[in-house]
Design an enzyme around this catalytic site. Structure first.
Site, PDB file in Angstrom:
ATOM      1  CG  ASP A   1      -7.772  -5.619   3.740  1.00  0.00           C
ATOM      2  OD1 ASP A   1      -7.405  -5.400   4.823  1.00  0.00           O
ATOM      3  OD2 ASP A   1      -7.894  -4.443   3.535  1.00  0.00           O
TER       4      ASP A   1
ATOM      5  CD  GLU B   1     -10.215  -1.397   8.155  1.00  0.00           C
ATOM      6  OE1 GLU B   1      -9.468  -2.181   8.926  1.00  0.00           O
ATOM      7  OE2 GLU B   1     -10.089  -1.276   6.737  1.00  0.00           O
TER       8      GLU B   1
ATOM      9  CD  GLU C   1      -3.226  -1.416   1.958  1.00  0.00           C
ATOM     10  OE1 GLU C   1      -2.493  -0.219   2.942  1.00  0.00           O
ATOM     11  OE2 GLU C   1      -3.898  -1.876   2.318  1.00  0.00           O
TER      12      GLU C   1
HETATM   13  C1  BDP Z   1      -6.492  -2.177   5.598  1.00  0.00           C
HETATM   14  C2  BDP Z   1      -6.881  -0.586   6.196  1.00  0.00           C
HETATM   15  C3  BDP Z   1      -5.673  -0.420   6.460  1.00  0.00           C
HETATM   16  C4  BDP Z   1      -4.287  -1.281   7.117  1.00  0.00           C
HETATM   17  C5  BDP Z   1      -4.044  -2.283   6.075  1.00  0.00           C
HETATM   18  C6  BDP Z   1      -3.037  -3.241   6.845  1.00  0.00           C
HETATM   19  O1  BDP Z   1      -8.407  -0.314   5.816  1.00  0.00           O
HETATM   20  O2  BDP Z   1      -5.441   0.995   7.279  1.00  0.00           O
HETATM   21  O3  BDP Z   1      -3.711  -0.011   6.838  1.00  0.00           O
HETATM   22  O4  BDP Z   1      -4.947  -2.612   6.300  1.00  0.00           O
HETATM   23  O5  BDP Z   1      -3.437  -4.158   7.372  1.00  0.00           O
HETATM   24  O6  BDP Z   1      -7.143  -3.136   5.688  1.00  0.00           O
HETATM   25  O7  BDP Z   1      -1.804  -2.919   6.636  1.00  0.00           O
END
Ligand code: BDP
Length: 676
Positions: free
Chosen positions: A342, A370, A269
């Site tokens: 995720d 989340e 990301e």
């Molecule tokens: C996602 C979240 C994000 C996290 C990411 C992670 O939305 O905020 O940074 O996972 O696990 O689900 O790195």
């Protein structure tokens, strides 16, 4: 006004979630036991701070009717955190090899006494995993990424001089369920976390955690050498970079002798990582591991990676990590999210479990909700985690579960500075469940729910039953009203709370769009991961690959995860895909109504303000369940062009209305007072 009008007014009213007064006992979590009369006589052969805490807990908690003798160090046959408790003689003998073993024993004994264990019992207990870790996603500015219980616990500006009383309460709560490691900061880590001023603050927190057997870890930013060290590169194979990390690690251990190590999110990301320099995850992890090894520190390296380029995001972690199996240093643990995408409400287990045969692997679970309704929705997560842990990977042979393939468990914390810690009383059960399962992976969700209800509300048997049923059905309810049958990632773009399967943000990464995942079209719905599609099924052991590959054999709960199905295709339950989908969404809404009834049944047995507050959450949850159902079914209905089957309620909301408020979270968080 019609129901529909009232609902949209309510949904559109700009008002924040009202916070009810929090009941004082909520701050005590599952440790709100009524003190037994009198003070127990407790002896202990050690005087370390950990041993003293163990003895004091027993003195306060046991009451005058039981004496206890803690013997640390004698039980050479026990492993380091293991303990033996024997109360058969009416006198309690606790044996452990280490101080922390005795501490765990003390909490277990007190728990069992409250659960009314038979008087003449003896038992031993050892953790399923050596590393049982909470990951805080807390930022230095006090915010929490994906936190729904206020701001961060860590008062960075007051540290190191001033310690919040909550640090010790937090350490005690963790120790009472066996959590022994805590990552203080967000995986999206600020390089400044490693600045000397920050490290002194971290050391102050570590001092509070230590007597409770908790080691502190930090999440690090891989480009720290360049960002705060003034180096021209952060290439892990650069000698200067390796030296910088060695010195940094040595400095950390000078302040925190039992520092746990680093958690790393790299090349994920948009975060930096070894691949920026043409190196592998193993190169990056091993360089850090070498710096930590002399101090017995570990590197926890996350496998949550995906790039926008690949055709199937679900395959990417395996593609990147499997070729590296066996190339990680001994003190590296690869941390794998429970599913291949995720933290969705339901995913099949990640095929990395069982496939990484020569690497230590940790399961990463998300305690913070989340993707399961934030702290607004009641969703007991133990059933989901149990489903993952007990899944048979069939690797290397049948019967090898995910639980047996891992060596550690990590949970993304749901803790904040809210007086009730987690945003609502029921959410505390998820923290509790995580710790208990990491200690004993054989515990069932029902056992954990029973324990938690007894410890939290003092209710057992018939009195506890409605809450137990509500908790145990809650995860399936969330799956049903959000993303049944293997659907995933239908969340709104700007947040992960409500539905936005129609989301279309021009220029955005395709794999951040719901349509990438649901692929709804006139010909059907679902992501084809079969051998005719992305072939993600091939990442599983043959037995599972064959099962998942067949639309006839694939369990309905994963059908649209693995298959693009025609709307009229028959399902195992004898209905069509469209009708089954509608039935699931309706079942989700109905389940929330059933949860409301169950909760109603315990009114009078629970502190009124807690009862009232959870009642409000359930009203919000019902409103949202309807919103999910109406949003998803109407949107998918534009493709299926089929009517809602009998038994599915007509929508209350128009698709166009939902499209309008879908992006603005502030406009729909108010509870629909008096509506339902
Ligand atoms: C996602 C979240 C994000 C996290 C990411 C992670 O939305 O905020 O940074 O996972 O696990 O689900 O790195």
């Amino acid at each position: 006004m019609t129901n529909r009008k009232i609902l949209s007014v309510v949904l559109l009213a700009a008002s924040a979630l009202s916070h009810a007064t929090i009941h004082p006992s909520d701050t005590l979590l599952w440790l709100r036991r009524t003190p037994a009369p009198g003070t127990a006589t407790v002896t202990c052969n050690r005087t370390t701070s950990t041993a003293r805490i163990a003895a004091d807990e027993l003195r306060r908690g046991l009451g005058a009717d039981l004496t206890a003798d803690i013997r640390i160090g004698a039980a050479k046959d026990l492993s380091s955190e293991q303990y033996r408790i024997d109360i058969r003689s009416g006198h309690c003998v606790i044996a452990s090899r280490t101080d922390v073993g005795a501490l765990y024993a003390a909490y277990d004994l007190l728990r069992q006494r409250q659960l009314r264990l038979p008087a003449d019992t003896a038992w031993t207990s050892a953790p399923s995993y050596g590393l049982r870790m909470l990951n805080h996603w807390d930022n230095l500015d006090g915010t929490i990424e994906r936190g729904y219980a206020g701001r961060s616990l860590w008062q960075w500006s007051d540290l190191p001089g001033k310690l919040s009383v909550r640090y010790e309460q937090y350490a005690r709560a963790n120790a009472s369920i066996g959590i022994n490691a805590v990552v203080l900061n967000n995986v999206n880590a600020a390089p400044e976390m490693l600045a000397d001023t920050c490290l002194r603050k971290v050391a102050a927190i570590a001092d509070v955690m230590r007597p409770y057997g908790i080691r502190v870890f930090l999440a690090i930013n891989f480009s720290s050498p360049a960002a705060i060290g003034g180096l021209p590169t952060s290439d892990p194979l650069d000698a200067g970079v390796a030296r910088w990390w060695r010195r940094k690690v040595d400095a950390i251990y000078a302040l925190i002798p039992d520092f746990g190590g680093f958690l790393v999110k790299a090349n994920s990301e948009g975060l930096p990582g070894p691949q920026d320099f043409g190196r592998t995850h193993a190169d990056g992890a091993n360089m850090l591991a070498r710096a930590l090894a002399p101090h017995k520190g570990v590197v926890v390296w996350r496998a949550f990676v995906y790039s926008p380029s690949d055709a199937d995001r679900a395959k990417q972690a395996c593609q990147e990590f499997l070729p590296l199996d066996g190339r990680f240093a001994d003190n590296v643990v690869v941390q794998v999210k429970n599913g291949p995408v995720d933290f969705q409400p339901r995913e099949p287990f990640s095929p990395l479990f069982g496939a990484m045969r020569h690497t230590a692997v940790a399961a990463e679970l998300q305690i913070t909700q989340e993707y399961t309704g934030f702290s607004n929705h009641i969703c007991f997560l133990a059933p989901m985690w149990h489903e993952v842990l007990t899944a048979d990977t069939h690797r290397p042979h049948d019967g090898c579960t995910v639980a047996s393939a891992i060596t550690a468990m990590a949970g993304v914390a749901n803790v904040g500075d809210s007086p009730d810690w987690c945003g609502n009383t029921l959410a505390q059960a998820n923290w509790y469940a995580f710790g208990r399962m990491a200690w004993d992976n054989a515990l069932t969700p029902q056992q954990i729910a029973r324990e938690w209800i007894a410890l939290t509300f003092g209710l057992k048997g018939k009195d506890a039953e409605p809450i137990e049923r509500m908790m145990l059905m809650s995860h399936e309810a969330v799956v049903d009203y959000m993303m049944p049958m293997g659907l995933h990632h239908l969340f709104a773009w700007g947040h992960h709370y409500g539905p936005e399967p129609w989301c279309d943000v021009p220029g955005a990464r395709p794999d951040w769009m719901p349509s990438y995942y649901h692929k709804a079209a006139p010909d059907g719905i679902g992501f084809d991961r079969s051998s005719r599609g992305s072939n993600a099924v091939a990442q599983y052991a043959d037995t599972l690959a064959r099962l998942y590959d067949s639309p006839q054999l694939c369990p309905e709960k994963y059908l649209l995860w693995f298959h693009h199905m025609a709307w009229d295709a028959p399902t195992a339950s004898g209905s069509t895909v469209w009708d089954a989908l509608c039935a699931h969404y309706q079942a989700g809404v109905d389940s929330v109504r059933a949860m409301q009834k169950l909760w109603q049944a315990v009114s009078g047995k629970i502190e009124p303000d807690i009862h009232e507050s959870i009642g409000r959450h359930l009203r919000t949850q019902l409103r949202d369940a309807i919103w999910w159902k109406d949003g998803c079914l109407q949107y998918f209905g534009t493709f299926s062009r089929r009517p809602l089957p009998a038994g599915v309620e007509e929508p209350m909301l128009e698709l166009d209305e939902m499209r309008r408020f879908g992006l603005d979270i502030d406009n729909y968080t108010c509870p629909p007072r008096g509506f339902f």
